[in-house]
Enzyme design. Structure first.
Site, PDB file in Angstrom:
ATOM      1  N   CYS A 116       6.144 -33.994  15.681  1.00  0.00           N
ATOM      2  CA  CYS A 116       5.984 -35.357  16.156  1.00  0.00           C
ATOM      3  C   CYS A 116       4.851 -36.021  15.388  1.00  0.00           C
ATOM      4  O   CYS A 116       3.804 -35.403  15.169  1.00  0.00           O
ATOM      5  CB  CYS A 116       5.678 -35.342  17.657  1.00  0.00           C
ATOM      6  SG  CYS A 116       5.479 -36.968  18.382  1.00  0.00           S
ATOM      7  N   HIS A 159      14.395 -37.248  21.475  1.00  0.00           N
ATOM      8  CA  HIS A 159      12.949 -37.138  21.241  1.00  0.00           C
ATOM      9  C   HIS A 159      12.307 -38.521  21.400  1.00  0.00           C
ATOM     10  O   HIS A 159      11.289 -38.672  22.080  1.00  0.00           O
ATOM     11  CB  HIS A 159      12.701 -36.572  19.838  1.00  0.00           C
ATOM     12  CG  HIS A 159      11.258 -36.423  19.475  1.00  0.00           C
ATOM     13  ND1 HIS A 159      10.661 -35.201  19.326  1.00  0.00           N
ATOM     14  CD2 HIS A 159      10.292 -37.344  19.222  1.00  0.00           C
ATOM     15  CE1 HIS A 159       9.379 -35.373  18.999  1.00  0.00           C
ATOM     16  NE2 HIS A 159       9.133 -36.680  18.926  1.00  0.00           N
ATOM     17  N   GLU A 160      12.925 -39.543  20.800  1.00  0.00           N
ATOM     18  CA  GLU A 160      12.377 -40.900  20.882  1.00  0.00           C
ATOM     19  C   GLU A 160      12.538 -41.483  22.289  1.00  0.00           C
ATOM     20  O   GLU A 160      11.640 -42.159  22.791  1.00  0.00           O
ATOM     21  CB  GLU A 160      13.012 -41.808  19.830  1.00  0.00           C
ATOM     22  CG  GLU A 160      12.806 -41.357  18.395  1.00  0.00           C
ATOM     23  CD  GLU A 160      11.368 -41.002  18.052  1.00  0.00           C
ATOM     24  OE1 GLU A 160      10.440 -41.689  18.516  1.00  0.00           O
ATOM     25  OE2 GLU A 160      11.162 -40.023  17.305  1.00  0.00           O
ATOM     26  N   HIS A 163       9.724 -40.429  24.450  1.00  0.00           N
ATOM     27  CA  HIS A 163       8.485 -41.195  24.259  1.00  0.00           C
ATOM     28  C   HIS A 163       8.461 -42.438  25.152  1.00  0.00           C
ATOM     29  O   HIS A 163       7.401 -42.847  25.617  1.00  0.00           O
ATOM     30  CB  HIS A 163       8.320 -41.622  22.800  1.00  0.00           C
ATOM     31  CG  HIS A 163       7.711 -40.582  21.926  1.00  0.00           C
ATOM     32  ND1 HIS A 163       6.490 -40.001  22.188  1.00  0.00           N
ATOM     33  CD2 HIS A 163       8.154 -40.017  20.767  1.00  0.00           C
ATOM     34  CE1 HIS A 163       6.211 -39.123  21.239  1.00  0.00           C
ATOM     35  NE2 HIS A 163       7.200 -39.119  20.368  1.00  0.00           N
TER      36      HIS A 163
END
Length: 188
Positions: A116, A159-160, A163
């Site tokens: 990351c 993954h995004e 966030h």
């Protein structure tokens, strides 16, 4: 231009907050932000530019990583030839207000784990995520789109998405046995 100096440190509270939805039509600042986020990813994958500006290579960037609590992320995934040279983009765009519609019960993880841009250390371990996802998002004009992705592309998007929900990739790693191989986990 976004550089590594724009990234908030890993322990910054914004990385643990739920990002706010983006309102349409976009204001000029949000349009500029979106363009710069995508530009960062493209530059970070360019050997000459990444070296010149000391950029770490990335395929995804969410707004909270640069201190902005909005539901925006950029993705820049390239296709590569057999010699490892980039040929053409598989996906290169900015997504607003993304939402998962459905996902598979089958999980997958990258064989080398995940990294990351917000984490300046190696965190070893499998990061299990649904192998296939269906999600919606809005483009810069506010038009809604639905995509179905699998394997690597699905992992990058998740993954995004994490966030935007205040979740870090290492939250998914098995603390007692980071490389535990569940027989139901597909390693990519």
């Amino acid at each position: 231009m976004i550089t590594m100096d724009n990234f908030v440190p890993e322990n910054h509270p914004i990385l643990r907050e739920v990002a706010e939805e983006v309102q349409f039509p976009l204001d000029n600042d949000t349009v500029k932000l979106a363009d710069e986020m995508l530009e960062f990813l493209i530059n970070s994958q360019d050997e000459e530019l990444s070296e010149k500006y000391e950029l770490r290579a990335g395929v995804g960037l969410a707004a909270p990583q640069i201190g902005i609590g909005k539901q925006i992320f950029a993705i820049h995934l390239m296709e590569y030839d057999e010699d490892g040279n980039p040929t053409e983009p598989i996906m290169s765009q900015v997504m607003f207000n993304p939402k998962v519609i459905s996902h598979s019960i089958e999980n997958a993880a990258l064989q080398d784990g995940e990294g990351c841009l917000s984490v300046n250390r190696n965190v070893p371990g499998f990061v299990p995520r649904p192998r296939r996802i269906k999600f919606s998002y809005q483009d810069e004009k506010g038009a809604k789109h639905v995509l179905r992705l699998r394997d690597y592309e699905a992992i990058v998007i998740q993954h995004e998405l994490d966030h935007l929900k205040g979740i870090m990739f290492y939250d998914h790693i098995n603390e007692t046995d980071p490389w535990a191989k569940d027989p139901k986990l597909t390693i990519i």
